[in-house]
Design a protein around this motif. Structure first.
Motif, PDB file in Angstrom:
ATOM      1  N   ARG A 106      53.327 -28.626  45.083  1.00  0.00           N
ATOM      2  CA  ARG A 106      53.016 -27.714  46.189  1.00  0.00           C
ATOM      3  C   ARG A 106      51.530 -27.324  46.197  1.00  0.00           C
ATOM      4  N   VAL A 107      50.974 -27.064  45.021  1.00  0.00           N
ATOM      5  CA  VAL A 107      49.553 -26.717  44.933  1.00  0.00           C
ATOM      6  C   VAL A 107      48.698 -27.892  45.404  1.00  0.00           C
ATOM      7  N   ILE A 108      49.023 -29.097  44.946  1.00  0.00           N
ATOM      8  CA  ILE A 108      48.265 -30.291  45.340  1.00  0.00           C
ATOM      9  C   ILE A 108      48.413 -30.530  46.841  1.00  0.00           C
ATOM     10  N   ALA A 109      49.627 -30.395  47.369  1.00  0.00           N
ATOM     11  CA  ALA A 109      49.854 -30.606  48.804  1.00  0.00           C
ATOM     12  C   ALA A 109      49.097 -29.580  49.641  1.00  0.00           C
ATOM     13  N   ALA A 110      49.061 -28.328  49.196  1.00  0.00           N
ATOM     14  CA  ALA A 110      48.326 -27.289  49.931  1.00  0.00           C
ATOM     15  C   ALA A 110      46.837 -27.601  49.929  1.00  0.00           C
ATOM     16  N   TYR A 111      46.322 -28.027  48.785  1.00  0.00           N
ATOM     17  CA  TYR A 111      44.913 -28.410  48.696  1.00  0.00           C
ATOM     18  C   TYR A 111      44.619 -29.575  49.643  1.00  0.00           C
TER      19      TYR A 111
END
Length: 177
Positions: A106-111
């Motif tokens: 989720r963090v990578i996708a948001a970035y």
């Protein structure tokens, strides 16, 4: 002819050596640093991605989360004057701390979503375009050019990717390129 004992100089990072256009250089190096950020995470387990590195006090995944907020602040809220939340609720620590219930994916996708929006904003602009008013910048004299914003982002990435090199050395001895 090169002798076997001579070393070939390393290729330049970033855009091709024949690129001299300022737009291409700024956007090319920014993209290179975005990719370098992801490369430097390779090989770290989920636990190592999330664990704050001492004495730095932040985790590699926290750095990715921070840079997602930086992209949002400077390009969506700043250059595009989009009505977005520019800072996470709470203090600066919240921007750098990944909640235990937030997955790495989720963090990578948001970035990556922030980078995609940023790229769509820059694709339709030139370096001399001024930031739109109403978001981060309220008056014409406050509004920087896209070139100024991209230069700021480039130095921000360069610093933070260097910080990630230090973190990797502390975590597992890996060194940067």
């Amino acid at each position: 002819m090169q002798q076997p004992s001579e070393q070939v100089p390393a290729l330049l990072d970033g855009p091709a050596v024949d690129v001299s256009d300022a737009d291409e250089l700024l956007l090319g190096y920014l993209e290179w640093y975005r990719q370098a950020l992801m490369r430097k995470l390779d090989g770290l387990s989920d636990d190592l991605l999330r664990t704050p590195v001492e004495p730095l006090g932040w985790s590699p995944l926290g750095l990715v989360q921070h840079l997602g907020w930086v992209e949002r602040r400077w390009l969506r809220w700043g250059f595009g004057a989009q009505d977005v939340v520019a800072y996470p609720p709470g203090d600066d620590a919240e921007e750098w701390t990944v909640a235990p219930d937030t997955s790495t994916a989720r963090v990578i996708a948001a970035y990556q979503a922030e980078v995609t929006v940023a790229n769509s904003l820059t694709a339709q602009a030139v370096l001399t375009d001024k930031a739109r008013l109403g978001g981060r910048f309220k008056t014409p004299d406050q509004a920087p050019s896209l070139g100024r914003i991209l230069f700021h982002l480039l130095q921000e990435y360069a610093r933070h990717v260097g910080h990630l090199d230090i973190a990797r050395q502390l975590i597992d001895g890996q060194t940067g390129e």
